[in-house]
Scaffold this motif. Structure first.
Motif, PDB file in Angstrom:
ATOM      1  N   UNK A 149       0.840  -1.206   0.000  1.00 39.01           N
ATOM      2  CA  UNK A 149       0.000   0.000   0.000  1.00 39.01           C
ATOM      3  C   UNK A 149       0.871   1.252   0.000  1.00 39.01           C
ATOM      4  N   UNK A 150       1.890   1.283   0.861  1.00 33.41           N
ATOM      5  CA  UNK A 150       2.779   2.449   0.856  1.00 33.41           C
ATOM      6  C   UNK A 150       3.691   2.421  -0.367  1.00 33.41           C
ATOM      7  N   UNK A 151       4.031   1.212  -0.860  1.00 32.40           N
ATOM      8  CA  UNK A 151       4.866   1.111  -2.073  1.00 32.40           C
ATOM      9  C   UNK A 151       4.131   1.668  -3.286  1.00 32.40           C
ATOM     10  N   UNK A 152       2.813   1.460  -3.361  1.00 29.34           N
ATOM     11  CA  UNK A 152       2.050   1.967  -4.500  1.00 29.34           C
ATOM     12  C   UNK A 152       2.089   3.495  -4.548  1.00 29.34           C
ATOM     13  N   UNK A 154       5.133  -0.074   6.937  1.00 27.33           N
ATOM     14  CA  UNK A 154       5.053  -1.529   6.901  1.00 27.33           C
ATOM     15  C   UNK A 154       5.049  -2.126   8.305  1.00 27.33           C
ATOM     16  N   UNK A 155       6.074  -1.807   9.083  1.00 25.45           N
ATOM     17  CA  UNK A 155       6.326  -2.504  10.345  1.00 25.45           C
ATOM     18  C   UNK A 155       5.209  -2.318  11.369  1.00 25.45           C
ATOM     19  N   UNK A 156       4.793  -1.088  11.600  1.00 30.60           N
ATOM     20  CA  UNK A 156       3.835  -0.849  12.694  1.00 30.60           C
ATOM     21  C   UNK A 156       2.473  -1.476  12.411  1.00 30.60           C
ATOM     22  N   UNK A 157       1.952  -1.250  11.191  1.00 30.22           N
ATOM     23  CA  UNK A 157       0.623  -1.781  10.864  1.00 30.22           C
ATOM     24  C   UNK A 157       0.640  -3.298  10.746  1.00 30.22           C
ATOM     25  N   UNK A 209      -3.771   6.760   7.363  1.00 32.34           N
ATOM     26  CA  UNK A 209      -3.550   5.579   6.527  1.00 32.34           C
ATOM     27  C   UNK A 209      -3.554   4.305   7.370  1.00 32.34           C
ATOM     28  N   UNK A 210      -2.846   4.325   8.493  1.00 36.49           N
ATOM     29  CA  UNK A 210      -2.751   3.139   9.351  1.00 36.49           C
ATOM     30  C   UNK A 210      -4.118   2.717   9.874  1.00 36.49           C
ATOM     31  N   UNK A 211      -4.926   3.687  10.303  1.00 40.86           N
ATOM     32  CA  UNK A 211      -6.247   3.351  10.834  1.00 40.86           C
ATOM     33  C   UNK A 211      -7.145   2.756   9.753  1.00 40.86           C
ATOM     34  N   UNK A 220      -9.811  -2.073   7.446  1.00 41.18           N
ATOM     35  CA  UNK A 220     -10.178  -2.790   6.228  1.00 41.18           C
ATOM     36  C   UNK A 220      -9.556  -4.185   6.169  1.00 41.18           C
ATOM     37  N   UNK A 221      -8.297  -4.308   6.554  1.00 40.31           N
ATOM     38  CA  UNK A 221      -7.635  -5.616   6.486  1.00 40.31           C
ATOM     39  C   UNK A 221      -8.184  -6.559   7.557  1.00 40.31           C
ATOM     40  N   UNK A 222      -8.280  -6.069   8.788  1.00 39.95           N
ATOM     41  CA  UNK A 222      -8.786  -6.904   9.884  1.00 39.95           C
ATOM     42  C   UNK A 222     -10.205  -7.375   9.595  1.00 39.95           C
ATOM     43  N   UNK A 223     -11.059  -6.460   9.164  1.00 38.42           N
ATOM     44  CA  UNK A 223     -12.461  -6.806   8.910  1.00 38.42           C
ATOM     45  C   UNK A 223     -12.594  -7.754   7.722  1.00 38.42           C
ATOM     46  N   UNK A 224     -11.796  -7.515   6.666  1.00 40.63           N
ATOM     47  CA  UNK A 224     -11.849  -8.386   5.488  1.00 40.63           C
ATOM     48  C   UNK A 224     -11.422  -9.812   5.839  1.00 40.63           C
ATOM     49  N   UNK A 225     -10.385  -9.938   6.661  1.00 45.23           N
ATOM     50  CA  UNK A 225      -9.895 -11.267   7.038  1.00 45.23           C
ATOM     51  C   UNK A 225     -10.910 -12.012   7.900  1.00 45.23           C
ATOM     52  N   UNK A 226     -11.522 -11.309   8.858  1.00 41.05           N
ATOM     53  CA  UNK A 226     -12.494 -11.991   9.729  1.00 41.05           C
ATOM     54  C   UNK A 226     -13.834 -12.221   9.036  1.00 41.05           C
ATOM     55  N   UNK A 227     -14.069 -11.481   7.979  1.00 37.72           N
ATOM     56  CA  UNK A 227     -15.277 -11.730   7.189  1.00 37.72           C
ATOM     57  C   UNK A 227     -15.210 -13.106   6.514  1.00 37.72           C
ATOM     58  N   UNK A 228     -14.014 -13.499   6.085  1.00 40.79           N
ATOM     59  CA  UNK A 228     -13.868 -14.725   5.291  1.00 40.79           C
ATOM     60  C   UNK A 228     -13.209 -15.883   6.036  1.00 40.79           C
ATOM     61  N   UNK A 229     -12.547 -15.610   7.179  1.00 35.51           N
ATOM     62  CA  UNK A 229     -11.828 -16.676   7.878  1.00 35.51           C
ATOM     63  C   UNK A 229     -12.091 -16.635   9.376  1.00 35.51           C
ATOM     64  N   UNK A 230     -11.968 -17.821   9.974  1.00 33.48           N
ATOM     65  CA  UNK A 230     -11.885 -17.930  11.431  1.00 33.48           C
ATOM     66  C   UNK A 230     -10.469 -18.392  11.753  1.00 33.48           C
ATOM     67  N   UNK A 231      -9.822 -17.703  12.679  1.00 28.94           N
ATOM     68  CA  UNK A 231      -8.417 -17.990  12.982  1.00 28.94           C
ATOM     69  C   UNK A 231      -8.329 -18.826  14.260  1.00 28.94           C
ATOM     70  N   UNK A 232      -7.552 -19.910  14.141  1.00 29.61           N
ATOM     71  CA  UNK A 232      -7.435 -20.864  15.242  1.00 29.61           C
ATOM     72  C   UNK A 232      -5.979 -21.267  15.436  1.00 29.61           C
ATOM     73  N   UNK A 233      -5.668 -21.659  16.668  1.00 24.45           N
ATOM     74  CA  UNK A 233      -4.347 -22.231  16.933  1.00 24.45           C
ATOM     75  C   UNK A 233      -4.274 -23.608  16.288  1.00 24.45           C
ATOM     76  N   UNK A 234      -3.123 -23.996  15.746  1.00 22.41           N
ATOM     77  CA  UNK A 234      -2.973 -25.353  15.200  1.00 22.41           C
ATOM     78  C   UNK A 234      -3.216 -26.392  16.291  1.00 22.41           C
ATOM     79  N   UNK A 235      -3.622 -27.596  15.920  1.00 23.26           N
ATOM     80  CA  UNK A 235      -3.857 -28.651  16.927  1.00 23.26           C
ATOM     81  C   UNK A 235      -2.632 -28.878  17.812  1.00 23.26           C
ATOM     82  N   UNK A 236      -2.892 -29.067  19.081  1.00 23.10           N
ATOM     83  CA  UNK A 236      -1.839 -29.356  20.065  1.00 23.10           C
ATOM     84  C   UNK A 236      -0.785 -28.238  20.139  1.00 23.10           C
TER      85      UNK A 236
END
Length: 492
Positions: free
Chosen positions: A184-187, A304-307, A444-446, A451-467
């Motif tokens: 995003x900042x590179x563009x 890049x780093x902070x966001x 920009x960061x906000x 947008x990224x957080x909401x887009x990811x949780x819209x399509x995925x559920x995040x879980x720890x790997x088994x064990x």
């Protein structure tokens, strides 16, 4: 006569004389002015290094604050600074007396890299010129406009595709998240994004990540205290200098490519706009190519780093708090649904999601001691005399974890940002700092975080790997990042 005196002095006498001389010289150098902030017992040459917890310096600072109050002074080898704590004190310094604490100190490790160039390390007129130009240019290329929102949404689609490719298997999201955010900042900076399989860009991202991490190494921290000794020793600080040279080379190559097909009447990106300013500057020194390299690298690192680090913390917290993740997803399904991408206009209708993002920023606290300031002139802060040239460190941790400001400061609790079911903006929320030198990329960061957080949780559920047990133990570097982890992205 001199020869006689020399021959009559024993080695032990000479050694004692030398030690006494060095002790007196060190005492004179460290001697504090009248009414200077209080300080713990300082050892000759070492200062307060003996007190520091290098793996978690916040622990040391908290203990000292409890004993000495909201303002104290410390010596770390050859570096002396004043530490201030609490919202009242930090507002006084960075807002009410902003002009008195406007400059940046020049730490030895940074001097080897950029000296006083760029957006982060510069001071005075040079900083004002660079910041004003950069803000104007970012706005010209979409900051706060729909065009930039569309760029972020495009990158969200690419990131989600990369997560789908993992097919629910455990993976480390670090590099893909960094690539997405950096694009995003590179563009804006380079005029183009980089494919997630671009080996040269992946190498640059790894260099940036390694450099950020190595800044937290003990030898790197000691370099600032004893540069004349540490610079001759092997260690991570040597790798930092090598990496910065490679990163500068990467940026210079892209500036040279811009020069080859540069049209002075047309500005495609930040580099083109800066080249125009260099042409107009007529050698006055405010705008020059070395400064352009520094500004581009500042934008890349800060953009890049902070966001990306905050998003990595967010996914970690969601995996550890599935009930909070489920509530965010329920709000997404109600307000946005599954048929369209999240947009910034949705944010006002999603108080819980907004509260979760803010709580991730508060709790992860990725820049706990802010970027240091330098006192521009003799001033008085809370009744104490702060001479010109004093380094000022603002302890943001003392604000973000203040038990008087937050109901459960040490617990991940989105309710901190909710009041009667609506989002509650808190004055004690200061991850971007405050005042005239607050983060220029906050807007920009906000936007990216939402947008990224909401887009990811819209399509995925995040879980720890088994064990697998995920850890919230941070890794100290330029930022407080999570330890490397693997996660499962399960499509919804």
């Amino acid at each position: 006569m001199l020869r006689f005196l020399w021959e009559s002095i024993s080695f032990q006498t000479l050694l004692i004389f030398l030690i006494v001389f060095l002790l007196v010289a060190d005492y004179m150098k460290r001697r504090k002015p009248k009414n200077f902030p209080p300080s713990p017992l300082s050892l000759p040459f070492l200062g307060h290094i003996y007190m520091m917890n290098f793996t978690d310096p916040q622990i040391t600072m908290q203990k000292l604050t409890e004993k000495y109050g909201d303002i104290l002074s410390m010596d770390m080898g050859s570096v002396s600074f004043v530490l201030i704590n609490g919202l009242r004190m930090i507002k006084e310094a960075l807002v009410n007396q902003a002009e008195n604490f406007m400059d940046r100190p020049e730490f030895p490790i940074n001097k080897e890299i950029f000296s006083k160039l760029g957006l982060v390390s510069s001071s005075g007129h040079l900083w004002k010129q660079q910041r004003r130009f950069t803000l104007t240019t970012l706005r010209n290329f979409g900051l706060g406009k729909r065009t930039l929102e569309e760029r972020i949404q495009e990158e969200c689609r690419c990131l989600m595709d990369a997560f789908r490719d993992e097919q629910e298997n455990p993976f480390n999201p670090h590099l893909n998240i960094s690539n997405a955010v950096s694009n995003i900042i590179c563009s804006i900076t380079f005029g183009n994004r980089f494919d997630y399989h671009d080996e040269e860009f992946k190498k640059m991202l790894r260099l940036m990540d390694e450099t950020v991490s190595l800044h937290g190494a003990i030898m790197s921290q000691l370099y600032n205290s004893f540069p004349s000794i540490i610079k001759f020793l092997p260690g991570p600080h040597q790798t930092i200098f090598k990496n910065w040279k490679l990163l500068k080379k990467f940026v210079k190559e892209r500036i040279d490519k811009h020069k080859e097909d540069w049209n002075p009447s047309e500005s495609r990106d930040f580099i083109d706009s800066y080249l125009q300013e260099i042409a107009k500057d007529n050698g006055n020194g405010t705008f020059e190519e070395e400064n352009l390299v520094a500004c581009v690298l500042d934008l890349l690192f800060a953009g890049t780093e902070t966001t990306s680090t905050t998003i990595r913390w967010a996914l970690l917290y969601m995996a550890l708090y599935p009930e909070i993740q489920a509530r965010v997803q329920a709000e997404i399904d109600t307000v946005i649904g599954q048929m369209r991408q999240p947009a910034l206009e949705d944010r006002n209708n999603m108080p819980y999601t907004n509260a979760v993002i803010h709580e991730v920023q508060r709790k992860s606290n990725i820049i706990p001691f802010n970027v240091p300031r330098l006192t521009v002139k003799d001033t008085v802060l809370d009744g104490f005399h702060i001479p010109k040239g004093t380094v000022l460190v603002t302890n943001l941790t003392s604000v973000m974890f203040d038990k008087n400001e937050w109901k459960t400061p040490n617990t991940f609790n989105p309710e901190h940002f909710l009041k009667d079911g609506q989002f509650w903006k808190r004055e004690a929320f200061v991850p971007f700092s405050i005042g005239k030198r607050a983060c220029l990329g906050e807007v920009l960061a906000r936007a990216e975080l939402f947008l990224i957080f909401t887009a990811l949780l819209q399509k995925f559920t995040f879980q720890a790997p088994p064990d697998t047990t995920l850890s919230l133990q941070p890794k100290l570097g330029m930022t407080m990042a999570p330890q490397p982890y693997k996660i499962c992205a399960v499509p919804r």
